[in-house]
Design an enzyme around this catalytic site. Structure first.
Site, PDB file in Angstrom:
ATOM      1  N   ASP A 290     -75.481  -0.702  43.339  1.00  0.00           N
ATOM      2  CA  ASP A 290     -74.646   0.105  42.438  1.00  0.00           C
ATOM      3  C   ASP A 290     -73.311   0.433  43.100  1.00  0.00           C
ATOM      4  OD1 ASP A 290     -76.887   0.207  40.634  1.00  0.00           O
ATOM      5  OD2 ASP A 290     -77.777   1.608  42.048  1.00  0.00           O
TER       6      ASP A 290
ATOM      7  N   HIS B 289     -81.279   4.889  40.259  1.00  0.00           N
ATOM      8  CA  HIS B 289     -80.826   3.513  39.970  1.00  0.00           C
ATOM      9  C   HIS B 289     -81.226   3.224  38.520  1.00  0.00           C
ATOM     10  CE1 HIS B 289     -79.968  -0.691  40.241  1.00  0.00           C
ATOM     11  NE2 HIS B 289     -81.219  -1.004  39.965  1.00  0.00           N
TER      12      HIS B 289
HETATM   13  P1  NAD Z   1     -89.301 -11.964  40.481  1.00  0.00           P
HETATM   14  O1  NAD Z   1     -90.230 -11.839  39.328  1.00  0.00           O
HETATM   15  O2  NAD Z   1     -88.486 -13.204  40.629  1.00  0.00           O
HETATM   16  O3  NAD Z   1     -90.118 -11.792  41.849  1.00  0.00           O
HETATM   17  C1  NAD Z   1     -90.988 -10.750  42.057  1.00  0.00           C
HETATM   18  C2  NAD Z   1     -92.118 -11.290  42.909  1.00  0.00           C
HETATM   19  O4  NAD Z   1     -92.958 -10.199  43.248  1.00  0.00           O
HETATM   20  C3  NAD Z   1     -92.990 -12.339  42.207  1.00  0.00           C
HETATM   21  O5  NAD Z   1     -93.012 -13.536  42.964  1.00  0.00           O
HETATM   22  C4  NAD Z   1     -94.365 -11.670  42.135  1.00  0.00           C
HETATM   23  O6  NAD Z   1     -95.444 -12.601  42.296  1.00  0.00           O
HETATM   24  C5  NAD Z   1     -94.277 -10.705  43.310  1.00  0.00           C
HETATM   25  N1  NAD Z   1     -95.201  -9.585  43.252  1.00  0.00           N
HETATM   26  C6  NAD Z   1     -95.635  -8.898  42.171  1.00  0.00           C
HETATM   27  N2  NAD Z   1     -96.516  -7.950  42.559  1.00  0.00           N
HETATM   28  C7  NAD Z   1     -96.618  -8.020  43.905  1.00  0.00           C
HETATM   29  C8  NAD Z   1     -97.370  -7.315  44.880  1.00  0.00           C
HETATM   30  N3  NAD Z   1     -98.213  -6.342  44.532  1.00  0.00           N
HETATM   31  N4  NAD Z   1     -97.249  -7.660  46.183  1.00  0.00           N
HETATM   32  C9  NAD Z   1     -96.403  -8.657  46.541  1.00  0.00           C
HETATM   33  N5  NAD Z   1     -95.679  -9.378  45.662  1.00  0.00           N
HETATM   34  C10 NAD Z   1     -95.792  -9.053  44.362  1.00  0.00           C
HETATM   35  O7  NAD Z   1     -88.386 -10.652  40.448  1.00  0.00           O
HETATM   36  P2  NAD Z   1     -87.026 -10.390  41.250  1.00  0.00           P
HETATM   37  O8  NAD Z   1     -85.899 -10.829  40.421  1.00  0.00           O
HETATM   38  O9  NAD Z   1     -87.171 -10.876  42.648  1.00  0.00           O
HETATM   39  O10 NAD Z   1     -87.013  -8.787  41.198  1.00  0.00           O
HETATM   40  C11 NAD Z   1     -87.954  -8.024  41.917  1.00  0.00           C
HETATM   41  C12 NAD Z   1     -87.795  -6.552  41.579  1.00  0.00           C
HETATM   42  O11 NAD Z   1     -86.514  -6.072  42.035  1.00  0.00           O
HETATM   43  C13 NAD Z   1     -87.837  -6.232  40.086  1.00  0.00           C
HETATM   44  O12 NAD Z   1     -88.607  -5.039  39.906  1.00  0.00           O
HETATM   45  C14 NAD Z   1     -86.387  -5.986  39.733  1.00  0.00           C
HETATM   46  O13 NAD Z   1     -86.246  -5.165  38.612  1.00  0.00           O
HETATM   47  C15 NAD Z   1     -85.927  -5.293  40.998  1.00  0.00           C
HETATM   48  N6  NAD Z   1     -84.473  -5.219  41.226  1.00  0.00           N
HETATM   49  C16 NAD Z   1     -83.980  -4.087  41.779  1.00  0.00           C
HETATM   50  C17 NAD Z   1     -82.627  -3.961  42.040  1.00  0.00           C
HETATM   51  C18 NAD Z   1     -82.065  -2.682  42.644  1.00  0.00           C
HETATM   52  O14 NAD Z   1     -80.825  -2.559  42.715  1.00  0.00           O
HETATM   53  N7  NAD Z   1     -82.866  -1.736  43.100  1.00  0.00           N
HETATM   54  C19 NAD Z   1     -81.773  -5.024  41.749  1.00  0.00           C
HETATM   55  C20 NAD Z   1     -82.307  -6.192  41.189  1.00  0.00           C
HETATM   56  C21 NAD Z   1     -83.668  -6.269  40.927  1.00  0.00           C
HETATM   57  C1  LMR Z   2     -80.099  -4.373  38.478  1.00  0.00           C
HETATM   58  O1  LMR Z   2     -79.508  -3.294  38.472  1.00  0.00           O
HETATM   59  O2  LMR Z   2     -79.506  -5.471  38.405  1.00  0.00           O
HETATM   60  C2  LMR Z   2     -81.592  -4.382  38.628  1.00  0.00           C
HETATM   61  O3  LMR Z   2     -82.100  -3.084  38.724  1.00  0.00           O
HETATM   62  C3  LMR Z   2     -82.259  -5.184  37.586  1.00  0.00           C
HETATM   63  C4  LMR Z   2     -82.256  -4.479  36.246  1.00  0.00           C
HETATM   64  O4  LMR Z   2     -83.331  -4.334  35.666  1.00  0.00           O
HETATM   65  O5  LMR Z   2     -81.189  -4.086  35.799  1.00  0.00           O
END
Ligand code: NAD
Ligand code: LMR
Length: 328
Positions: A160, A188
């Protein structure tokens, strides 16, 4: 250096792990033992990624191991990057997951087990960064279930802050590196509050330099607050490369002393600073001494506009806490 990454076969980890293996992210000169964690169904995909990591022949890496459970992976861990969880934008049981808070019940359960394992197995100096959404409340669940007050739990708000810097740099036609003391307060989520009134560019106050409250309130704030959704709409998947960079930059920011006069961004457990109620994870301006100590910078001056913004995002975090009360 034992570094655990969950969700290691997912989108974010595919960029994050290579970033972490670049020179200079960690302050220690020790080589990294990578501990990559996935659910059993994703182990084959993870093994494919491991082959690529081996082929990258990183000089920083000592070993790479994979785990289908959090317990063995976290033994003596120095860092845990908790990415594994479900992103929004997908359809589950015929219903689209629209807001990050819709993920509370789905992802929250993951963090009870992971918190307990980290509290029991990881080093007392372990630092934990929760990326999986809803990141703030997942971090709260993890920390409380860890039952360990020595470890440092954070949720990611660096993305962010980088988004806010990028928007400001475009507006003022300056470089992102010229911007400092930019803080994102709160959750967030669409209630987050990126503050420009205490942000500086080359010694000049950002809010005064912009000199356009209408732009701040009606363009800058919603653009940063809704950037995740904007990316999901355009890409058909949630942000991954930028999220990975932000996670890596959070690790770097904790591992090295913060530049004098600057801050870095993450959410940590509030102690009541800036009237954000104690006991919820909120984004704050932080400094690190590079030796494991992270503190809130407490001298930001907040206008009524900012105070209203902070109250809104804190209220949302309290609501989320209430929704997961059976997990904490
Ligand atoms: P993705 O679906 O590509 O990958 C997530 C992975 O986590 C998958 O491979 C899945 O098998 C694995 N997984 C699920 N449960 C699990 C567990 N208990 N133990 C280990 N692995 C597990 O998703 P992504 O795009 O990599 O996003 C991951 C997370 O990050 C999402 O929740 C997304 O919303 C979040 N995210 C947060 C931010 C932030 O700024 N905080 C930014 C982007 C994404
Ligand atoms: C983001 O801010 O890009 C992540 O938290 C993914 C989402 O769900 O927006």
């Amino acid at each position: 250096m034992k570094v655990v990454v969950t969700g290691a076969a997912g989108q974010i980890a595919y960029s994050l792990v290579p970033f972490l293996c670049e020179d200079g992210v960690f302050s220690s000169s020790q080589k990294i033992d990578l501990k990559l964690v996935e659910i059993p169904q994703a182990m084959e995909r993870l093994n494919g990624f491991v082959k690529e990591l081996e082929d990258s022949a990183y000089s920083t890496v000592n070993s790479i191991s994979t785990f289908d459970n959090i317990h063995d992976a976290t033994i003596d861990a120095d860092w845990c990057l908790l990415v594994g969880s479900i992103p929004r934008g997908i359809v589950l049981n015929g219903k689209e997951i629209k807001e990050r808070s819709d993920l509370l019940k789905i992802n929250g359960g993951i963090f009870t087990e992971q918190g307990a394992a980290i509290g029991k197995n990881a080093k007392s100096s372990c630092k934990i960064l929760v990326v999986g959404n809803p990141a703030n409340t997942n971090a709260l669940i993890g920390k409380i279930n860890s039952n360990n007050d020595d470890q440092l739990w954070m949720a990611m708000t660096m993305l962010d802050a980088l988004r806010a810097k990028a928007q400001l740099a475009q507006k003022l036609n300056c470089h992102v590196d010229d911007i400092y003391r930019l803080a994102v307060f709160g959750n967030h989520s669409p209630t987050m509050f990126p503050d420009l009134e205490n942000t500086f560019i080359d010694g000049k106050n950002a809010y005064q330099t912009v000199n356009d409250h209408q732009w701040v309130e009606n363009e800058f704030l919603p653009r940063v607050q809704q950037r995740g959704a904007e990316i999901i709409k355009a890409r058909g998947a949630s942000s991954a490369s930028s999220a990975a960079r932000a996670a890596c930059e959070t690790v770097r920011a904790v591992e090295h002393p913060t530049r004098s006069g600057d801050v870095f961004n993450a959410a940590i457990m509030s102690d009541g600073a800036y009237d954000i109620p104690a006991g919820i994870f909120s984004g704050f301006p932080l400094i690190s001494d590079g030796a494991g100590n992270v503190d809130i910078v407490r001298d930001y001056v907040l206008s009524d506009f900012a105070k209203n913004g902070l109250k809104k995002t804190a209220d949302e975090l309290l609501e989320e806490k209430n929704l997961v009360k059976d997990l904490i």
